[in-house]
Design an enzyme around this catalytic site. Structure first.
Site, PDB file in Angstrom:
ATOM      1  N   ARG A  40      -2.460  12.002 -35.830  1.00 23.02           N
ATOM      2  CA  ARG A  40      -2.256  11.327 -34.558  1.00 23.02           C
ATOM      3  C   ARG A  40      -1.614  12.212 -33.496  1.00 23.02           C
ATOM      4  NH1 ARG A  40       0.348   5.455 -34.807  1.00 23.02           N
ATOM      5  NH2 ARG A  40      -1.381   5.328 -36.275  1.00 23.02           N
ATOM      6  N   HIS A  86     -12.187   5.251 -34.572  1.00 25.33           N
ATOM      7  CA  HIS A  86     -10.740   5.244 -34.318  1.00 25.33           C
ATOM      8  C   HIS A  86     -10.257   3.799 -34.191  1.00 25.33           C
ATOM      9  CE1 HIS A  86      -7.240   7.673 -33.245  1.00 25.33           C
ATOM     10  NE2 HIS A  86      -6.949   6.808 -32.295  1.00 25.33           N
ATOM     11  N   TYR A 130     -14.811  -0.591 -14.982  1.00 29.73           N
ATOM     12  CA  TYR A 130     -15.195  -0.120 -13.653  1.00 29.73           C
ATOM     13  C   TYR A 130     -15.540   1.372 -13.633  1.00 29.73           C
ATOM     14  CZ  TYR A 130     -12.993  -4.491 -12.199  1.00 29.73           C
ATOM     15  OH  TYR A 130     -12.651  -5.803 -12.052  1.00 29.73           O
TER      16      TYR A 130
END
Length: 774
Positions: A40, A86, A130
C-alpha cells in the site's frame, strides 16, 4: 434398511489455539504492518509505483486509453480498478488517479486529464462522473514491455484475472516523479528529479559501476519539483542527503516578474511602478504548498500587524502564478521583505528526503542515490534479457513455420493433391515432406487466397532477416557487455524525449545557495508617529493618534462607570511596559494597540494577566533605560528595561514577592553614567505608610534582572508607600494638594539623609497626606 449414522459435527471450539495474548497480538500486528508496507504505502524501486497506481495504469491500458485515443470517464476507470484489481474505497482510488494527472503534483504526469482535476490553490477535483482521462506518453513508456514477457503476472485478489507485478518500462519513474507515503513504523519521501539528469547518471553507472557519489552529484544536481522554486541549501548538504538517503532541503519561492524573451527568469521579482514605488511578484511557490492557504497565511500576518513592512497582497494568477506583494513604503528594502517572508511564511519550506523503497525482493530499505540507480539498472538488464528471450522465441516459432511454408511452396501441387484426395492428409504430409505437426497444421490452415503469397523469394527474404536478427539476439543474451551497450542505446533514445531543450524536460527548480533567512528587526520599519496611550481603570487600552492634552482626561472616551487610569505620550515605534501587582511585566508594541475611535480593547485579550492581579504601572520602555522596582515589604532593586521586556503573552516574572505582598513602585531611574560627580548626586527617596521618609544614595541599590532586592526602608507597621529617584543638587519635589498642578521642592534633605534600610523620620512640612510623590 441400514441405519444411517451422521458424521459427528466438529466442535468449532476445538480450533481454538491457546497462545499468550502479547505474542498473538504482535504476530498479527506484524502481518498487518508488512501488508501496509509492501502492498500500500511504499513504492517499488523498479517502477516507482504503489499498487494502486500500478493497477490504475494497467486498467487504463486494457481500456485502450493510449495518448492517440479518446478520453473515457474516470468513473469507468475507477470502477474497473476497484472491481477487478483493488478492492478499496472508490474515493481513495480516484484521489490517487487525480494526483497522477496533476501537473503541479507530478513532474511527469502519467494521466492526461480532461476536466477539473483540482488546482494549486488547494481546490478538490470534480467528481469522477464529470472528469475524463487517458494515458500520457510517459505512462506508455513506463508500461513498455508488458506484451513481451518482460515482467511476471500474478492473479488478482479474486483469482479471476491477472495483473503485472511491476511495470517494466525504461522510464525512471521512482526518481523522476518521486513518491511519498506513510506506512506502519516507516515512511517514504522522495522528491521528483529531472529525467535527463537521471538518465545521464544511469549511463555513467553503466560505463563505470564504481563511480563515486560526487561524480553522480555532478550530474544529478538535486530535486526538480513540478512547481519549480529555488533550492537554497549548499551542495554539501544536498550531497550528504543523497549519500545516505535521508536529509532535508530548503526550497524557496521564486520572485520574478515573468519569463523573459532571452529564456531566463528576471531574478529579483521587483516590479517598478510610477512614482518610484514598487511591488514584489512571486512567480513560483514551493512544492506541495497550496497557493490559497499561502495567501491566507500572509494576509493574516498583515491583519495581525506581525509584518508591518508589508501593506497588501493580491493574487493575480491565471495559468501562471502571480502573487503581488505591496510594501508599506517604497523605502523598504526588497531583500529585507523577502527575508521576513521566508522566516514567517511558507515561501520557504523544508522538503524531507527519505528514500525508503521496496527492493526487488519486496523488502523495505533506505538507499542512497547510487544504490537506487544500480538496483534499477539491474532490473532493466533483467527486463532487456526477458524481452530479448521473448523475441527470440517468437523468431524461432516463425522460422519453423517459414521452413514449412517453403517446403509447401516447392511442392505445392503435391500438397494440394494430398489435401483433395486424402481423408487424413496431415499424417501423409508429415511423412512425405518431413514436416512436424505444427508446420503441417499451419499449411492446412492456410486460406486459398494466401497461396498467391507463397513466393519463394519473399519467404526466403523473411527467413534470412529473421535468422540475422536471431543471431544478434543470441549474441546479446550471451554477452553482458552487449546488454549494457543496448541498454545505453535505449536510454539515449528515451532521453531525447526529455532533453533540456524540450518543454517537458527543461529544469524547473534552480539551485542558488543561500544562507538561513536572517532575522530582521521589523520594528525598525514601523513608521514613527506620535500617539497617546490610554488605559482605563477596568483595563481597556487604546492609542490615540497624536499627542493629546493629558490634562483634559475628562474628554477621553470610556465606557459607563469606567475612567482613566494611565495616559502618556509615546511613539508608534515604542514598546509599552505593563507591570502587575504580582511582579510580572508584559510588553506590547505601541503600533499594535487598537485605535481610539471606540473604547479600545481589554488588555487581557493581548496578554495573559492572572485573575486578581491589578495593573500597577503602564509606561513606554526607554531603550537602555533603567527602572526602580520596589514591593510593599520595602525591598527593591534597579532593573534594566532591556532585561524586563518580554515578547510572550505570559510576560516575565521580574520581582519575587512573598505571599500577601505586592509590587508597589515602578519608576524610571537615571541612566548609567561614567561621571562620578553625577553618580554621587543621584539619590533615592522612600516613604512608608507610617509617613516616615528616608533618603540615601542610589548606588546603595543593586542592579538585578530578577529577585526581591534589598531593604530600602525598615517598618514596624505597614509597608512601603512610594519611592522615587532624584538629584540631591536639585532637591526633592512633590505635588501640592488640590488641582493647582503646582510642585513644591525641598532643597535641603540632609535631615533625612541616612543609610539604606533605616526607619526614617517624618517628611518636611506640607508633604502630601497620601504619602505619594506625585
Amino acid at each position: 434398511m441400514a441405519d444411517i449414522v451422521d458424521d459427528p459435527v466438529e466442535d468449532p471450539f476445538d480450533a481454538i489455539v491457546d497462545a499468550p495474548f502479547d505474542a498473538a497480538l504482535s504476530e498479527r500486528y506484524l502481518i498487518y504492518a508488512m501488508s501496509t508496507i509492501t502492498a500500500r504505502s511504499l513504492p517499488d524501486l523498479r517502477d516507482g509505483l504503489k499498487p494502486v497506481h500500478r493497477r490504475l495504469l494497467w486498467a487504463m491500458r486494457l481500456l485502450k486509453l493510449d495518448p492517440a485515443s479518446g478520453y473515457k470517464k474516470c468513473a469507468r476507470v475507477v470502477g474497473d480498478v476497484i472491481g477487478k484489481y483493488h478492492p478499496h474505497g472508490d474515493q481513495s482510488v480516484y484521489d490517487a488517479m487525480v494526483r497522477l494527472a496533476q501537473t503541479f503534483s507530478l513532474r511527469y504526469p502519467l494521466v492526461d486529464g480532461q476536466g477539473n482535476f483540482g488546482n494549486i490553490d488547494g481546490d478538490n477535483a470534480a467528481a469522477y462522473r464529470y472528469t475524463e482521462a487517458r494515458l500520457t506518453r510517459t505512462a506508455i513508456e513506463l508500461m513498455n514491455g508488458l506484451d513481451e514477457n518482460a515482467t511476471d503476472f500474478r492473479p488478482t485478489y479474486n483469482g479471476e484475472d491477472e495483473e503485472p507485478e511491476v511495470m517494466p518500462g525504461l522510464f525512471p519513474n521512482l526518481l523522476a516523479n518521486g513518491a511519498s507515503g506513510i506506512a506502519v513504523g516507516m515512511a517514504t519521501s522522495i522528491p521528483s528529479h529531472n529525467a535527463a539528469e537521471i538518465i545521464d547518471a544511469a549511463m555513467l553507472l553503466i560505463d563505470e559501476p564504481q563511480s563515486s557519489h560526487d561524480q553522480l552529484m555532478d550530474i544529478v544536481r538535486g530535486p526538480d519539483f513540478a512547481t519549480g522554486g529555488v533550492l537554497v541549501d549548499s551542495r554539501a548538504v544536498i550531497s550528504a542527503a543523497y549519500a545516505s538517503g535521508r536529509g532535508a532541503m530548503r526550497v524557496r519561492a521564486r520572485f520574478s516578474t515573468g519569463w523573459q524573451d532571452n529564456n531566463s527568469w528576471e531574478p529579483t521579482g521587483v516590479e517598478k511602478l510610477p512614482g518610484g514605488t514598487w511591488q514584489l511578484v512571486v512567480s513560483e511557490i514551493p512544492y506541495q504548498v497550496q497557493k490559497g492557504k499561502l495567501i491566507e497565511q500572509i494576509a493574516q500576518l498583515i491583519a495581525d500587524k506581525k509584518l508591518p513592512i508589508l501593506d497588501d497582497i493580491r493574487d493575480e494568477s491565471d495559468e501562471q502564478i502571480r502573487i503581488v506583494l505591496v510594501p508599506k513604503s517604497r523605502n523598504v528594502d526588497p531583500d529585507d521583505l523577502k527575508n521576513a517572508l521566508f522566516r514567517l511564511t511558507d515561501l520557504e519550506t523544508r522538503f524531507s528526503l527519505n528514500m525508503n523503497v521496496l527492493d526487488a525482493d519486496r523488502t523495505p530499505k533506505v538507499m542512497g542515490i547510487g544504490e537506487v540507480l544500480l538496483n534499477w539498472l539491474k532490473h532493466q538488464i533483467e527486463v532487456l534479457v526477458r524481452k530479448s528471450q521473448h523475441r527470440l522465441d517468437k523468431i524461432d516459432a516463425r522460422l519453423e513455420l517459414l521452413e514449412g511454408y517453403i517446403i509447401a511452396y516447392l511442392n505445392l501441387d503435391r500438397i494440394i493433391e494430398i489435401i483433395r484426395t486424402e481423408d487424413e492428409p496431415k499424417p501423409l504430409m508429415m511423412a512425405e515432406f518431413q514436416l512436424n505437426d505444427r508446420q503441417a497444421e499451419a499449411i492446412l490452415n492456410m486460406r486459398l487466397r494466401s497461396l498467391r503469397r507463397l513466393e519463394e523469394m519473399e519467404l526466403r527474404r523473411e527467413l534470412e532477416g529473421l535468422q540475422a536478427e536471431r543471431e544478434e539476439l543470441v549474441k546479446l543474451l550471451e554477452s553482458p557487455a552487449r546488454q549494457k551497450t543496448r541498454l545505453k542505446k535505449d536510454l539515449s533514445a528515451l532521453r531525447k524525449n526529455y532533453a533540456e531543450e524540450t518543454k517537458l524536460g527543461r529544469r524547473r527548480t534552480s539551485l542558488e545557495e543561500a544562507g538561513q533567512a536572517r532575522e530582521i528587526s521589523l520594528e525598525a520599519f514601523v513608521e514613527r508617529e506620535p500617539v497617546t496611550v490610554i488605559m482605563s481603570k477596568r483595563g481597556w487600552i487604546k492609542a490615540m493618534k497624536g499627542h493629546a492634552d493629558l490634562s483634559a482626561r475628562a474628554d477621553f472616551k470610556f465606557k459607563e462607570g469606567d475612567g482613566p487610569a494611565f495616559a502618556f505620550h509615546a511613539q508608534t515605534t515604542d514598546k509599552i511596559l505593563i507591570a502587575t501587582a504580582n511582579g510580572r511585566f508584559y510588553t506590547l508594541g505601541a503600533d499594535k494597540l487598537p485605535g481610539a475611535r471606540g473604547f479600545g480593547e481589554p488588555v487581557g485579550t493581548m496578554i495573559d494577566i492572572e485573575a486578581g492581579n491589578d495593573i500597577v504601572a503602564v509606561l513606554p520602555a526607554i531603550p537602555d533605560g533603567r527602572m526602580l522596582l520596589a514591593a510593599t515589604t520595602g525591598k527593591g532593586f534597579i532593573a534594566r528595561i532591556g532585561d524586563i521586556i518580554a515578547e510572550t503573552r505570559k510576560g516575565r516574572g521580574v520581582v519575587t514577592l512573598k505571599p500577601g505582598t505586592r509590587l508597589k513602585v515602578v519608576r524610571l531611574a537615571p541612566a548609567e553614567s561614567a561621571d562620578e560627580a553625577l553618580l554621587r548626586d543621584q539619590y533615592v527617596a522612600v516613604v512608608g505608610d507610617n509617613r516616615k521618609l528616608v533618603v540615601f544614595p542610589m548606588t546603595e541599590i543593586p542592579e538585578m534582572s530578577k529577585g526581591q532586592g534589598v531593604t530600602l526602608q525598615r517598618y514596624k507597621d505597614g509597608g512601603l508607600a512610594d519611592a522615587i529617584c532624584f538629584r540631591m543638587s536639585e532637591g526633592l519635589s512633590w505635588a501640592m494638594g488640590g488641582d493647582s498642578g503646582r510642585m513644591r521642592t525641598e532643597n535641603d534633605m540632609s535631615l533625612w539623609r541616612v543609610a539604606r534600610g533605616a526607619a526614617g523620620r517624618l517628611p518636611p512640612q506640607g508633604f502630601p497626606r497620601n504619602n505619594q510623590f506625585d
